[in-house]
Each structure stands twice: as structure tokens, then as C-alpha cells.
Design an enzyme around this catalytic site. Structure first.
Site, short mmCIF file in Angstrom:
data_model
loop_
_atom_site.label_atom_id
_atom_site.label_comp_id
_atom_site.label_asym_id
_atom_site.label_seq_id
_atom_site.Cartn_x
_atom_site.Cartn_y
_atom_site.Cartn_z
N ASP A 1 0.96 -1.32 0.08
CA ASP A 1 0.08 0.00 0.04
C ASP A 1 0.98 1.24 0.19
O ASP A 1 1.93 1.19 -0.44
CB ASP A 1 -0.85 0.07 1.14
CG ASP A 1 -2.14 0.36 1.12
OD1 ASP A 1 -2.18 1.79 0.91
OD2 ASP A 1 -3.23 -0.24 1.27
N HIS B 1 -4.09 5.76 3.89
CA HIS B 1 -4.76 4.74 3.11
C HIS B 1 -4.08 3.48 3.67
O HIS B 1 -5.00 2.51 4.18
CB HIS B 1 -4.70 4.78 1.58
CG HIS B 1 -5.53 3.59 0.91
ND1 HIS B 1 -5.09 2.31 0.70
CD2 HIS B 1 -6.66 3.84 0.25
CE1 HIS B 1 -5.99 1.63 0.09
NE2 HIS B 1 -6.93 2.53 -0.17
N SER C 1 -11.09 -1.41 -0.90
CA SER C 1 -9.68 -1.07 -0.05
C SER C 1 -10.03 -1.58 1.38
O SER C 1 -9.03 -2.24 1.92
CB SER C 1 -9.61 0.38 0.04
OG SER C 1 -8.99 0.65 -1.29
#
Length: 749
Positions: free
Chosen positions: A201, A243, A405
Site C-alpha cells: 500500500d 490509506h 480497499s
């Protein structure tokens, strides 16, 4: 899923001229398949002529690689190699920088000078003499944005308040997704203790109050610059990563520590694999991170990102992970379409779609048969940090995460729980569950989705998934290797599309897609095929299917093509049966095919069909083609986006012909023989020696061979001065398409 969109989004850089007519060979088969558990390759024309193929490093002509106006191709290329020294030689020749190396994949990344075209370099290396193959480095991977919730977050959070097994952490009462997948009900069975999950990520905040603890995080890697190994240590500050922080917390947010909430596998160990800088990555960078994570102990790899078409370097890296018994989870995407990109579409991975509180598909989630499982992906409160906050406020921030996600990490956490439970049963080390077995335990035991858009699909249920014993785990999946070699030269074909089409209803009827690679797969000197990274590797084109559903399949082999050209989908084997009992990672089903390919159909100057776009043979060593076949094929059937010209400036339908150029010194004679109809081709191949205008060279001869000769034509020319001679090959009987191939030998004496 749009099959062609996945197959042709990226360039396949060895370029075929495969047509659609059926082969009708009168001698040997024009295409050969050996659908057996054997690594014995079919006999090529080269072998039948008694030739020994030479592996030679060939460096491209620099003048043909210059970047022209309007050429926006990337300046970095991925090079597959046999010996790293060859890459270093190529880099010096091009004036390029060797940015990074993945020895396990026999892959390197070159950064080209701005004056050279990445696309032209990649095309030029398709004729690399069997030692180097180049592809453009893809740059289309992207973090999946967190979409707006499909349901009201407050209503979703209210679902968890009455759950019986909530922990005492203050935010757990708002984590509706934990009780929905019954993660709270299995904490007495497994918590993911000690299982390392790689978070592929952007970075995650390793100082976050609900992630930081002794042993909770292990060292990872920052791959945004692969020229140096930049380690991310547990105590290092954040680089960038709201994220990634959300992904990490969803997987393994700590439990019972009086802050925040909890993750699916609260005792799992997290490994940061930073690939985005901050929203940009290259396929080589991702592959570098995946291989590094596998080598350093990761057991699960979570990928909450997508984008791009088929990338062979990513596929090689994923196969490396799967064959090292590492489970790979990928988010299906947030496009609300039956279309997937990125590594979630690869065979053997777990592709995860997003569900909402009522077991409905979220409005944004990708769907379709390639989705293996749904998991909550809507307004999940977790450690997604607010990067704008100063420290220490940032390290105590929480936000609503979402999208596929989020759904992917839910399943990655579930995989860690399965591995933990299996280890408690003694299933570890050599007896550890395979990625396919973990996939089956997760996907087969879910709760039915209630959405009419997802009939037959399930949402993760961890109580059911963990209800197994050492004797009740599902059988392993099937392992298939499909090797494709050129029927003229015998060399491996890189970038050929291979499809396994289910015939027994398995895999929801969804095709498995792969491409042949010159990467870490091949046949070693002992005849062993399969997982042989770094072990006596041979360059051969092999498509890998690691951990697929057992059953009957039809095999289709086609291409390779570029920009959609060469769209031949030829069934070369009617059916194979993949059995879990008879197939494994160390004993795969091995299929060997021969297919025709025109390695030189496209050059840096355009499609090869005129002297101006002729392939330059002067880059080969003197005498090379006296013992190594020059192969090609005739094809007018490029119909993927409508008929295209045979060469620049020619109308569609112009008969295909191939040109090559070589310098003949004064007083020397060039002799060229073409082989086709008498050795199994549908075409009668005529060879002529012409000048730059296409006119016959004065004194040159082109004569049909005698009936007793294996060749079709022989052409000769004696140079009175140093002369650039163009070899022109054409189909004398107007035979084109599949089966209309030729080989040639020539010498200059």
C-alpha cells in the site's frame, strides 16, 4: 469481465502474426500440443533440420531507438535476463541506468536517457537472440479512493451495539463489520497470533496508538526507489499513509488495550510494503516489494489497490508468492462494473468485493464471476489516520475507511486467522495450508449474499471458515504450466495469451487468464518444470496457473499481440483434466505447445512490410544465421480493431511480406534459403534480394529449389561494392494466416 480489455491493455512486446485459418499441414503439424505431465518439448523446425540453437546477446541499433515527437512512452523498461551481466552490457550500450534488480524473477529495471524511446527499446529487444526480453514498465497502479458510504454510517454502527462478544475498547461498539463477519466470536479460537501480513500500500503509521506494540510490526520495505534498499523499521516515522493505515488497522488493530477498536486478526503482525509515492507506482516497484515481503517472512499479502491491464512482472511476482505458500488478497475495485484490473484478476489470488450492512453489494463495488468473496467495505471505523494532524494527534486519529480497499483487508485478516488455527492443529511448515486451501476455507463457508446482483456469491463468515480440523481441510487446487515455443526456431514465446476455460462449471464458469513469461519459470537441465526461481533457469515461455479449481478445461493459446493486433484465438488442445490429487506445485500438469510467431513483424520504424521498416540483421554476430533460423509468418488477418495495413502507407489487405537488411562487403556472396511448404507450412515461401526501393539487385538470383531439397527457394547475390542487401520474403502461393510460416538460413562468404 471484458476478457480482451485485460489481455490487451498492456503491450505484449514479442509480436505475433497469427491468423485465423485452420492449419492443414501436409507434412508435420503446424502447431503441436503435448497435454501430459511431461517437460519434453515438441520438435521445432530448427531441431528437425539438425540445427543447434545459439543463445546470443544481441544489442539493438541505437539510431533506430531515438524518441520522436509525440512519443510519450515511459522511459523505464523491465528487462528479463538469463545473466545479469547481459543487462549491464545493455545498459552501457543504451547509456541507461540500472535502477533495480529482482534476482528471484530474473528481472531488472533500466532507466533510459530521454533521447531514447522506451517503446522502441522494448520492441527492439523482442529479437534479443534468446538472452534478453524487454517490456515497458507499467505505471497504472493506483490506490483505490475511499468512496462515499452506501448506507448511513450511524445506522451501520448501530448494528454492532447489541453484539454479544464485543471487546471493551471504546470504539469497538461502532465497528459494525466485526460482528457481521463474526470475528468477535472466534477470538477464543484464533487471533492471528504471529502471522505476518504484508500491507502492500502506501505506508502506515507505525506510531499509531492502536498499532504500536512490541512485536506488532516487523521491518518492511519502501520500494518507491528500488535503486537502494530502504528499510521501514517499526520505530521509524510515517512517510505517507492514511490509506495504508486504514488497511493495517482493518487487518490487525490491537484489542483490549483501552484505545480505539479492534481488527479482524488483532494479534497478527504487520509488515509495511510501501509502493506509492504518494499515489504513483510502477509495476516493477510493486513486484520488488512482493518478492521482498515473501523472502522476509510474510504469509499473507494485502493489496488494497488496482488499476492497469495485464502486467507480466506483477504476474511473475504473484506466482512467486503463491508458490512460496503466501496467500495473496486483492481488492476487486470500486468501478461498479464486471471488470477487474491489477493482481486481483490473476489466477490463485483472492479477489474481494465490498458488501454493506445488509449483505448487499455496495453501490460502488466491482462484481462478476471473478470476485471470489464479498466482505464489509462500507464506513468501517478504524485507524485510517488524518495525515494533516500534527504529531501526536495524528497517532490517535481514527476515520471511516471503506471501498474494496477495506473489504480486502477484512479477508486478509481472515486468512491470518485461518493460518493461526491451522498452526494450532500442527499444519505448519511443510504441512502448512496452501493459498488455495485458505481461499477455499474463506470463500466456501460464507453467508449467502442477499443482493439480486450477486446471486450465488457469499460474504465472509469466520465462524464457518475456522470450523475445520486437520483431516477436514479442503484438497489443494490444481497447478498447470503451459509452455509455448516457436515452431520454427524452438525458442520460447513471451507474452502469448493462454486461457483455461472451465467445462465443468467450476470457478463460476470464469476463465483463467495468463500469459507466457520469460521470467522465473522454465525447465531446468534435469527436466523439472515449475517453481525453479534461480535454479538452473532456462529461457522459455511459460504461463503459470497456480492453485486453480480442479476440473475439466479447454485450453486456448493465442497471440502474442501488440495494441490488440494478432487477435487469433486458436484452440490448440481440446480438453485437459486438472486433478488436485495428481497436480501440485512440485508436480504440475505441464502442457507443451508450438505456435507460430513473427518476432520481427514490428520494428522501431513500424510494421515490417517494406524496406524502410526492415529488421536490421547487422546487429547479430557474423555467421549467426548460418546455423540459427530466421523465422517469420505471413498474415493479413489483423482484425482486433479492424483490418490494418500490412506496413505503413499500404492499404489494408496488401499481401504481407517481410524485409530484413544486412550489409554485404565487396566481393562477398550472400546465399539465402527459405524453408516452408516442404517442412510443414501452408505457404510456399519465395525469397528475393532487393535494394532500398524494393527493386531486384542487378545480378541477384531467386530460384525455386529442386524437389529433393527441403527448401522452397534459394537466392544469391555477389556484391561488387559494400552493399546493403534487403531480404524479401513473400508467400508465392498466397497462403496467409495460421500455418503460413517460414524459416530461413543465410550465409555471407
Amino acid at each position: 469481465m471484458n476478457k480482451k480489455a485485460i489481455l490487451y491493455t498492456s503491450l505484449a512486446l514479442l509480436l505475433a502474426a497469427c491468423g485465423s485459418t485452420s492449419p492443414t499441414s501436409t507434412a508435420t503439424p503446424t502447431n503441436t500440443v503435448t497435454p501430459t505431465n511431461t517437460s519434453a518439448a515438441p520438435t521445432s523446425l530448427s531441431a528437425r533440420l539438425g540445427l543447434t540453437r545459439t543463445s546470443t546477446l544481441v544489442l539493438p541499433d541505437l539510431d533506430s531507438l531515438k524518441r520522436e515527437a509525440g512519443d510519450t512512452s515511459a522511459s523505464d523498461v523491465v528487462v528479463s535476463y538469463l545473466e545479469l551481466s547481459d543487462v549491464q552490457t545493455l545498459a552501457t550500450h543504451l547509456g541507461a541506468t540500472l535502477k533495480g534488480v529482482i534476482p528471484e524473477l530474473h528481472a531488472a529495471l533500466l532507466d533510459l536517457p530521454g533521447t531514447l524511446s522506451g517503446q522502441k527499446v522494448a520492441l527492439s529487444m523482442s529479437m534479443g537472440g534468446g538472452r534478453l526480453i524487454a517490456r515497458l514498465n507499467g505505471h497504472s497502479g493506483a490506490l483505490l479512493p475511499v468512496p462515499a458510504p452506501s448506507q448511513d454510517p450511524a445506522a451501520l454502527a448501530a448494528q454492532s451495539v447489541s453484539a454479544a462478544n464485543l471487546d471493551t475498547d471504546p470504539l469497538s461498539s461502532k465497528q459494525w463489520w466485526i460482528p457481521q463477519v463474526k470475528a468477535d466470536q472466534v477470538r477464543g479460537i484464533a487471533t492471528g497470533k504471529g502471522v505476518i501480513v504484508g500491507v502492500v500500500d502506501d505506508d502506515f503509521d507505525r506510531q499509531h496508538e492502536d498499532l504500536k506494540a512490541d512485536g506488532k510490526i516487523v521491518a518492511g520495505i519502501d520500494t518507491t526507489d528500488v535503486s537502494t534498499e530502504k528499510i521501514l523499521n517499526p520505530g521509524d516515522p510515517l512517510t505517507s499513509g492514511s490509506h495504508g493505515s486504514g488497511s493495517a488497522g482493518t487487518i490487525a488493530e490491537r484489542i483490549g488495550n483501552g484505545v480505539g477498536g479492534a481488527g479482524i486478526a488483532p494479534d497478527a503482525v504487520l509488515m509495511p510494503i510501501r509502493i506509492f509515492n504518494p499515489n504513483f507506482t510502477g509495476d516493477f516497484n510493486v513486484a520488488y516489494g512482493i518478492v521482498w515481503a515473501v523472502k522476509h517472512g510474510a504469509q499473507v499479502l494485502n493489496n488494497s489497490w488496482g488499476g492497469g491491464g495485464y502486467s507480466q512482472i506483477l504476474k511473475d511476482a504473484v506466482d512467486y508468492a503463491l508458490l512460496n505458500n503466501v496467500t495473496v488478497v486483492g481488492s476487486a475495485g470500486n468501478d461498479n462494473s464486471d471488470f477487474q484490473t491489477g493482481l486481483a484478476a490473476f489466477p490463485g489470488t483472492i479477489s474481494v468485493g465490498a458488501s454493506s450492512g445488509g449483505d448487499l453489494k455496495t453501490d460502488f463495488s466491482t462484481f462478476g464471476p471473478r470476485v471470489d468473496l464479498y466482505a464489509p467495505g462500507d464506513a468501517g471505523l478504524t485507524t485510517e489516520i488524518n495525515e494533516a494532524l500534527p504529531s501526536p494527534d495524528r497517532e490517535s486519529s481514527y476515520n471511516l475507511f471503506g471501498g474494496t480497499s477495506m473489504a480486502g483487508p477484512v479477508v486478509s485478516g481472515g486468512a491470518a486467522l485461518v493460518i493461526d488455527k491451522a498452526a494450532q492443529l500442527g499444519l505448519s511448515g511443510k504441512t502448512a495450508l496452501t493459498p488455495y486451501q485458505i481461499k477455499r476455507l474463506l470463500t466456501d463457508n460464507g453467508d449467502p449474499m442477499k443482493d439480486p446482483r450477486t446471486p450465488g456469491f457469499k460474504r465472509l463468515n469466520l465462524v464457518n471458515s475456522l470450523n475445520f480440523t486437520a483431516s477436514s481441510v479442503p484438497a489443494d487446487g490444481g497447478y498447470v504450466l503451459v509452455g509455448v515455443t516457436d515452431l520454427v526456431t524452438g525458442g520460447g514465446i513471451d507474452g502469448s495469451d493462454v486461457i483455461l476455460k472451465p467445462l465443468s462449471g467450476q470457478n463460476k464458469g470464469q476463465d483463467y487468464l495468463s500469459q507466457t513469461s520469460y521470467g522465473g519459470y522454465g525447465t531446468n537441465s534435469k527436466g523439472k518444470a515449475g517453481y525453479i526461481f534461480g535454479e538452473d533457469i532456462g529461457l522459455t515461455g511459460v504461463a503459470v496457473f497456480a492453485g486453480i479449481e480442479p476440473g475439466d478445461y479447454e485450453v486456448e493459446v493465442a497471440g502474442p499481440g501488440a495494441l490488440g493486433y494478432g487477435d487469433s484465438r486458436t484452440v490448440l488442445s481440446n480438453r485437459i483434466t486438472v486433478s488436485a490429487e495428481a497436480s501440485s506445485a512440485t508436480n504440475p500438469v505441464v502442457l507443451q505447445y508450438q505456435h507460430q510467431i513473427d518476432f520481427n513483424e514490428f520494428t522501431a520504424a513500424g510494421r515490417n512490410g517494406a524496406p524502410a521498416s526492415a529488421t536490421n540483421l547487422n546487429v547479430y554476430p557474423a555467421g549467426y544465421f548460418a546455423t540459427n533460423l530466421l523465422g517469420g509468418t505471413f498474415d493479413n488477418n489483423y482484425n482486433y480493431n479492424g483490418p490494418i495495413p500490412a506496413f505503413p502507407g499500404a492499404p489494408a489487405g496488401t499481401p504481407d511480406q517481410d524485409f530484413y537488411k544486412v550489409t554485404v562487403a565487396a566481393g562477398k556472396t550472400i546465399s539465402v534459403s527459405s524453408y516452408a511448404s516442404k517442412v510443414g507450412s501452408n505457404a510456399v515461401t519465395k525469397v528475393e534480394l532487393v535494394d532500398a526501393s524494393g527493386a531486384a539487385l542487378p545480378g541477384a538470383t531467386s530460384t525455386a529449389s529442386s524437389a529433393s531439397s527441403q527448401s522452397d527457394y534459394v537466392a544469391k547475390y555477389k556484391a561488387t561494392a559494400d552493399t546493403t542487401v534487403f531480404l524479401k520474403f513473400s508467400s508465392a502461393n498466397n497462403s496467409y494466416g495460421l500455418g503460413s510460416w517460414y524459416g530461413s538460413l543465410f550465409s555471407i562468404q
